[in-house]
Design an enzyme around this catalytic site. Sequence first.
Site, PDB file in Angstrom:
ATOM      1  N   LYS A 117       0.820  -1.206   0.000  1.00  0.00           N
ATOM      2  CA  LYS A 117       0.000   0.000   0.000  1.00  0.00           C
ATOM      3  C   LYS A 117       0.860   1.264   0.000  1.00  0.00           C
ATOM      4  O   LYS A 117       0.545   2.241  -0.696  1.00  0.00           O
ATOM      5  CB  LYS A 117      -0.947  -0.006   1.203  1.00  0.00           C
ATOM      6  CG  LYS A 117      -2.071  -1.036   1.072  1.00  0.00           C
ATOM      7  CD  LYS A 117      -3.016  -1.002   2.263  1.00  0.00           C
ATOM      8  CE  LYS A 117      -4.157  -2.006   2.072  1.00  0.00           C
ATOM      9  NZ  LYS A 117      -5.093  -2.010   3.217  1.00  0.00           N
ATOM     10  N   LYS A 198      -6.783  -9.697 -10.187  1.00  0.00           N
ATOM     11  CA  LYS A 198      -8.069  -9.963  -9.550  1.00  0.00           C
ATOM     12  C   LYS A 198      -9.020  -8.781  -9.727  1.00  0.00           C
ATOM     13  O   LYS A 198      -8.597  -7.627  -9.757  1.00  0.00           O
ATOM     14  CB  LYS A 198      -7.883 -10.231  -8.051  1.00  0.00           C
ATOM     15  CG  LYS A 198      -7.324 -11.594  -7.714  1.00  0.00           C
ATOM     16  CD  LYS A 198      -7.236 -11.796  -6.220  1.00  0.00           C
ATOM     17  CE  LYS A 198      -8.591 -11.831  -5.560  1.00  0.00           C
ATOM     18  NZ  LYS A 198      -8.524 -12.114  -4.098  1.00  0.00           N
ATOM     19  N   LYS A 201     -12.439  -3.829  -5.929  1.00  0.00           N
ATOM     20  CA  LYS A 201     -13.311  -2.671  -5.703  1.00  0.00           C
ATOM     21  C   LYS A 201     -12.514  -1.372  -5.672  1.00  0.00           C
ATOM     22  O   LYS A 201     -13.086  -0.284  -5.771  1.00  0.00           O
ATOM     23  CB  LYS A 201     -14.095  -2.840  -4.409  1.00  0.00           C
ATOM     24  CG  LYS A 201     -13.261  -2.979  -3.148  1.00  0.00           C
ATOM     25  CD  LYS A 201     -14.152  -3.287  -1.952  1.00  0.00           C
ATOM     26  CE  LYS A 201     -13.345  -3.538  -0.688  1.00  0.00           C
ATOM     27  NZ  LYS A 201     -14.207  -3.914   0.449  1.00  0.00           N
TER      28      LYS A 201
END
Length: 332
Positions: A117, A198, A201
Amino acid sequence: MTEQKKTVFSGVQPTGAMHLGGWLGAFRNWVALQDDDAYDVIYCIVDLHAMTTPYDPAEFNRRRLDTAKMVLALGIDPDRSLLYMQSQVPQHAELAWILGTLTPTGVLNRMTQYKDKVEKGIPSNLGLYAYPVLMAADILLFHADLVPVGDDQKQHLEMSRDLAARFNNRFGDTFPIPEPLIPETSARVMSLAEPTAKMSKSDPNPKNRIDLDDPPDVIRKKIKSAMTDSDPTVRYDVEQKPGISNLLEIMSVTTGRTIDELSDEYETGGYGRFKEAVAEAVVAELAPIRARLATLDDDEVARILQKGALDARTRAERIQQEARDAVGLGRI
């Protein structure tokens, strides 16, 4: 004597629209678990976790309620599952602090999600760094025996197991060591535009995913434009045909038919015919969710969450007091 139920804990962040990959990979199993008498299931909207990345407060507050509505629309029944908002149960944060005093910084330094992140530009902060400790508290707070996990959460569960063992070794047996719960059926759904990644969202391009509240016409358009290849043969080959392989997996899990059966039926005839069939299978799969979502009232959902939080606080407090007594924070 009847066998004691196993406690299952799982959570979802209110970070945006819930999509087909989440439904087929995880949330369908949430519904299945609540229908299994062997399990006592606890589902939490982990809004404290979602505060570790930048957000707009007003939008964040709306997403919290929208996520709760969607979880109910998926089929989670508050009469059979404990459903609540993490921030409304302060024992989560208290236990996270206690566990934090047992967590070596070297362990946190090795957490791959934190590194990923930060490398993607998310500002480093203590909450993001200590995210796995709060996740461990979430699990241990209810003496969870089992935790449904995907590949991206296995490292965090291992840390939860390690912290439970550390606590027990230092202060006496207090927490059971949670085990991973591997679903019998799940699907790894990939991005429609980047089928080697993948479905996510957090992807800024909404065409890459199918949101659970997408209208049927939007679903059809997204699948029609899904990336495939120049060979018009429908067959399963993840290396050479990742887009078609992804659509075959989606259709297989939504229809209950095997990939071999679908490959045989749609092998010839072109991608257009095949994509139309995939789209109709997805529309049918998501129709009950959209129908239930349309019936949910904000005020009623808020009342459900308030009752769930009260039940969760009552249940968590009994266990948290054991932890307090163990570490020397007993009543005075």
